[in-house]
Design a protein around this motif. Structure first.
Motif, PDB file in Angstrom:
ATOM      1  N   LEU A 179      39.171  34.146  35.372  1.00 23.55           N
ATOM      2  CA  LEU A 179      38.563  35.323  35.997  1.00 23.55           C
ATOM      3  C   LEU A 179      37.714  36.088  34.985  1.00 23.55           C
ATOM      4  CD1 LEU A 179      38.233  37.308  38.353  1.00 23.55           C
ATOM      5  CD2 LEU A 179      40.380  38.359  37.647  1.00 23.55           C
ATOM      6  N   GLU A 180      38.236  36.291  33.795  1.00 22.83           N
ATOM      7  CA  GLU A 180      37.478  36.980  32.741  1.00 22.83           C
ATOM      8  C   GLU A 180      36.198  36.226  32.400  1.00 22.83           C
ATOM      9  OE1 GLU A 180      39.491  38.574  29.222  1.00 22.83           O
ATOM     10  OE2 GLU A 180      41.376  38.273  30.300  1.00 22.83           O
ATOM     11  N   LYS A 181      36.315  34.897  32.317  1.00 21.98           N
ATOM     12  CA  LYS A 181      35.138  34.080  31.988  1.00 21.98           C
ATOM     13  C   LYS A 181      34.085  34.171  33.090  1.00 21.98           C
ATOM     14  CE  LYS A 181      37.558  30.708  29.086  1.00 21.98           C
ATOM     15  NZ  LYS A 181      37.996  29.302  28.985  1.00 21.98           N
ATOM     16  N   ILE A 182      34.528  34.125  34.343  1.00 20.11           N
ATOM     17  CA  ILE A 182      33.592  34.239  35.473  1.00 20.11           C
ATOM     18  C   ILE A 182      32.872  35.586  35.408  1.00 20.11           C
ATOM     19  CG2 ILE A 182      33.427  34.499  37.987  1.00 20.11           C
ATOM     20  CD1 ILE A 182      35.703  32.406  38.223  1.00 20.11           C
ATOM     21  N   ALA A 183      33.642  36.661  35.205  1.00 18.92           N
ATOM     22  CA  ALA A 183      33.052  38.006  35.136  1.00 18.92           C
ATOM     23  C   ALA A 183      32.040  38.092  34.004  1.00 18.92           C
ATOM     24  CB  ALA A 183      34.147  39.048  34.955  1.00 18.92           C
ATOM     25  N   LYS A 184      32.361  37.488  32.868  1.00 18.05           N
ATOM     26  CA  LYS A 184      31.459  37.552  31.718  1.00 18.05           C
ATOM     27  C   LYS A 184      30.183  36.755  31.969  1.00 18.05           C
ATOM     28  CE  LYS A 184      31.279  36.908  26.735  1.00 18.05           C
ATOM     29  NZ  LYS A 184      31.978  36.477  25.538  1.00 18.05           N
ATOM     30  N   VAL A 185      30.321  35.520  32.443  1.00 24.05           N
ATOM     31  CA  VAL A 185      29.153  34.658  32.665  1.00 24.05           C
ATOM     32  C   VAL A 185      28.245  35.239  33.746  1.00 24.05           C
ATOM     33  CG1 VAL A 185      28.422  32.393  33.531  1.00 24.05           C
ATOM     34  CG2 VAL A 185      30.235  32.552  31.830  1.00 24.05           C
ATOM     35  N   LEU A 186      28.831  35.798  34.804  1.00 22.54           N
ATOM     36  CA  LEU A 186      28.039  36.347  35.901  1.00 22.54           C
ATOM     37  C   LEU A 186      27.722  37.830  35.703  1.00 22.54           C
ATOM     38  CD1 LEU A 186      29.778  34.580  38.929  1.00 22.54           C
ATOM     39  CD2 LEU A 186      27.689  33.907  37.711  1.00 22.54           C
ATOM     40  N   ASN A 187      28.149  38.375  34.556  1.00 22.82           N
ATOM     41  CA  ASN A 187      27.896  39.783  34.230  1.00 22.82           C
ATOM     42  C   ASN A 187      28.294  40.675  35.408  1.00 22.82           C
ATOM     43  OD1 ASN A 187      27.080  41.880  32.588  1.00 22.82           O
ATOM     44  ND2 ASN A 187      24.957  41.793  33.291  1.00 22.82           N
ATOM     45  N   ALA A 188      29.502  40.457  35.916  1.00 20.12           N
ATOM     46  CA  ALA A 188      29.935  41.099  37.147  1.00 20.12           C
ATOM     47  C   ALA A 188      31.050  42.103  36.900  1.00 20.12           C
ATOM     48  CB  ALA A 188      30.414  40.033  38.133  1.00 20.12           C
ATOM     49  N   SER A 189      30.988  43.196  37.646  1.00 22.46           N
ATOM     50  CA  SER A 189      32.048  44.210  37.601  1.00 22.46           C
ATOM     51  C   SER A 189      33.143  43.809  38.587  1.00 22.46           C
ATOM     52  CB  SER A 189      31.482  45.570  38.002  1.00 22.46           C
ATOM     53  OG  SER A 189      31.093  45.553  39.369  1.00 22.46           O
ATOM     54  N   ALA A 190      34.256  44.540  38.555  1.00 30.06           N
ATOM     55  CA  ALA A 190      35.359  44.275  39.488  1.00 30.06           C
ATOM     56  C   ALA A 190      34.885  44.467  40.922  1.00 30.06           C
ATOM     57  CB  ALA A 190      36.539  45.179  39.169  1.00 30.06           C
ATOM     58  N   VAL A 191      34.078  45.492  41.164  1.00 33.92           N
ATOM     59  CA  VAL A 191      33.571  45.746  42.518  1.00 33.92           C
ATOM     60  C   VAL A 191      32.699  44.585  42.976  1.00 33.92           C
ATOM     61  CG1 VAL A 191      32.095  47.248  43.923  1.00 33.92           C
ATOM     62  CG2 VAL A 191      33.681  48.254  42.285  1.00 33.92           C
ATOM     63  N   GLN A 192      31.859  44.067  42.084  1.00 32.71           N
ATOM     64  CA  GLN A 192      30.998  42.943  42.460  1.00 32.71           C
ATOM     65  C   GLN A 192      31.808  41.685  42.752  1.00 32.71           C
ATOM     66  OE1 GLN A 192      28.546  43.337  38.897  1.00 32.71           O
ATOM     67  NE2 GLN A 192      26.745  43.561  40.215  1.00 32.71           N
ATOM     68  N   LEU A 193      32.946  41.533  42.102  1.00 30.87           N
ATOM     69  CA  LEU A 193      33.776  40.344  42.321  1.00 30.87           C
ATOM     70  C   LEU A 193      34.732  40.488  43.514  1.00 30.87           C
ATOM     71  CD1 LEU A 193      34.696  39.362  38.657  1.00 30.87           C
ATOM     72  CD2 LEU A 193      33.172  38.135  40.213  1.00 30.87           C
ATOM     73  N   PHE A 194      35.297  41.677  43.730  1.00 30.58           N
ATOM     74  CA  PHE A 194      36.344  41.835  44.746  1.00 30.58           C
ATOM     75  C   PHE A 194      35.940  42.727  45.914  1.00 30.58           C
ATOM     76  CE2 PHE A 194      38.664  40.824  40.831  1.00 30.58           C
ATOM     77  CZ  PHE A 194      39.410  39.738  41.260  1.00 30.58           C
ATOM     78  N   GLY A 195      34.840  43.436  45.795  1.00 26.90           N
ATOM     79  CA  GLY A 195      34.476  44.421  46.808  1.00 26.90           C
ATOM     80  C   GLY A 195      33.880  43.835  48.072  1.00 26.90           C
ATOM     81  N   THR A 196      33.881  44.681  49.113  1.00 25.46           N
ATOM     82  CA  THR A 196      33.209  44.319  50.364  1.00 25.46           C
ATOM     83  C   THR A 196      31.715  44.534  50.162  1.00 25.46           C
ATOM     84  OG1 THR A 196      33.308  46.564  51.232  1.00 25.46           O
ATOM     85  CG2 THR A 196      35.189  45.109  51.739  1.00 25.46           C
ATOM     86  N   GLU A 197      30.932  44.098  51.145  1.00 29.91           N
ATOM     87  CA  GLU A 197      29.478  44.282  51.030  1.00 29.91           C
ATOM     88  C   GLU A 197      29.125  45.756  50.853  1.00 29.91           C
ATOM     89  OE1 GLU A 197      26.713  42.332  53.708  1.00 29.91           O
ATOM     90  OE2 GLU A 197      28.222  40.797  54.115  1.00 29.91           O
ATOM     91  N   LYS A 198      29.784  46.609  51.635  1.00 28.29           N
ATOM     92  CA  LYS A 198      29.485  48.048  51.546  1.00 28.29           C
ATOM     93  C   LYS A 198      29.886  48.613  50.192  1.00 28.29           C
ATOM     94  CE  LYS A 198      29.392  49.134  56.404  1.00 28.29           C
ATOM     95  NZ  LYS A 198      29.789  50.001  57.480  1.00 28.29           N
ATOM     96  N   GLU A 199      31.026  48.217  49.680  1.00 27.56           N
ATOM     97  CA  GLU A 199      31.477  48.695  48.374  1.00 27.56           C
ATOM     98  C   GLU A 199      30.495  48.261  47.275  1.00 27.56           C
ATOM     99  OE1 GLU A 199      36.330  48.808  48.945  1.00 27.56           O
ATOM    100  OE2 GLU A 199      35.358  46.895  48.463  1.00 27.56           O
ATOM    101  N   ILE A 200      30.020  47.035  47.395  1.00 31.61           N
ATOM    102  CA  ILE A 200      29.049  46.535  46.410  1.00 31.61           C
ATOM    103  C   ILE A 200      27.745  47.315  46.513  1.00 31.61           C
ATOM    104  CG2 ILE A 200      27.647  44.536  45.767  1.00 31.61           C
ATOM    105  CD1 ILE A 200      30.054  42.783  46.674  1.00 31.61           C
ATOM    106  N   GLU A 201      27.285  47.575  47.730  1.00 31.94           N
ATOM    107  CA  GLU A 201      26.049  48.338  47.920  1.00 31.94           C
ATOM    108  C   GLU A 201      26.173  49.735  47.334  1.00 31.94           C
ATOM    109  OE1 GLU A 201      24.882  48.328  52.034  1.00 31.94           O
ATOM    110  OE2 GLU A 201      24.707  46.143  52.076  1.00 31.94           O
TER     111      GLU A 201
END
Length: 173
Positions: A49-71
């Motif tokens: 999970l940490e590696k995915i977040a790092k490679v995709l430069n993603a926050s927790a919201v971007q990884l686990f959030g709904t479309e509205k939360e991400i927006e």
């Protein structure tokens, strides 16, 4: 929350232009593992999970959030970026005011005057009636002396001496 994870990984992976195989190589797993994660069949270890977040430069919201939360999360980022670009645009507008057309014309006129003065003190190419350079026997451009070099300095000095003498002695006349 966890139900959004697979779809979000797939979306982010595609945004970055990675295939499942490319992402797998980046984080040290095989393509099938990425496919299972994206389909929600399996979930990654914390390390993966940490590696995915790092490679995709993603926050927790971007990884686990709904479309509205991400927006909503992206909105603050976009607003910050807009503020940054607005500051840059205002700086550019101030710069443009300084270099308005009149100022640029003045710079161009000054350049032309400086070039004219430089030409007075440097040799210039001799040109024929059509404006082509005249060449010497070595096929090099013939140069005429600079305007300054062509001045009759001795005669001018003599005239200055005579004028000074007349000024000094004008009350005798």
């Amino acid at each position: 929350m966890i139900e959004n994870f697979g779809g979000n990984v797939a979306r982010l992976r595609k945004e970055f232009g990675y295939s499942q195989e490319d992402l797998g190589k980046e984080i040290g797993v095989n393509k099938q593992t990425i496919s299972n994660i994206e389909r929600g069949v399996r979930y990654p270890t914390f390390e993966t999970l940490e590696k995915i977040a790092k490679v995709l430069n993603a926050s927790a919201v971007q990884l686990f959030g709904t479309e509205k939360e991400i927006e909503v999360a992206d909105t603050s980022y976009v607003i910050d970026r807009m503020d940054e670009y607005e500051d840059k645009m205002q700086g550019m507008m101030r710069f443009a005011k300084i270099f308005d057309e009149q100022y640029l014309r003045e710079i161009e006129e000054t350049y032309k005057k400086a070039l004219y003065i430089q030409n007075l003190f440097t040799e210039q190419p001799l040109v024929n009636e059509e404006g082509h350079n005249i060449l010497n026997e070595d096929n090099q451009t013939k140069l005429k002396p600079s305007f300054f070099d062509s001045l009759p300095i001795k005669e001018i000095d003599s005239l200055i001496e005579k004028i000074d003498y007349i000024k000094a002695n004008q009350n005798l006349l």
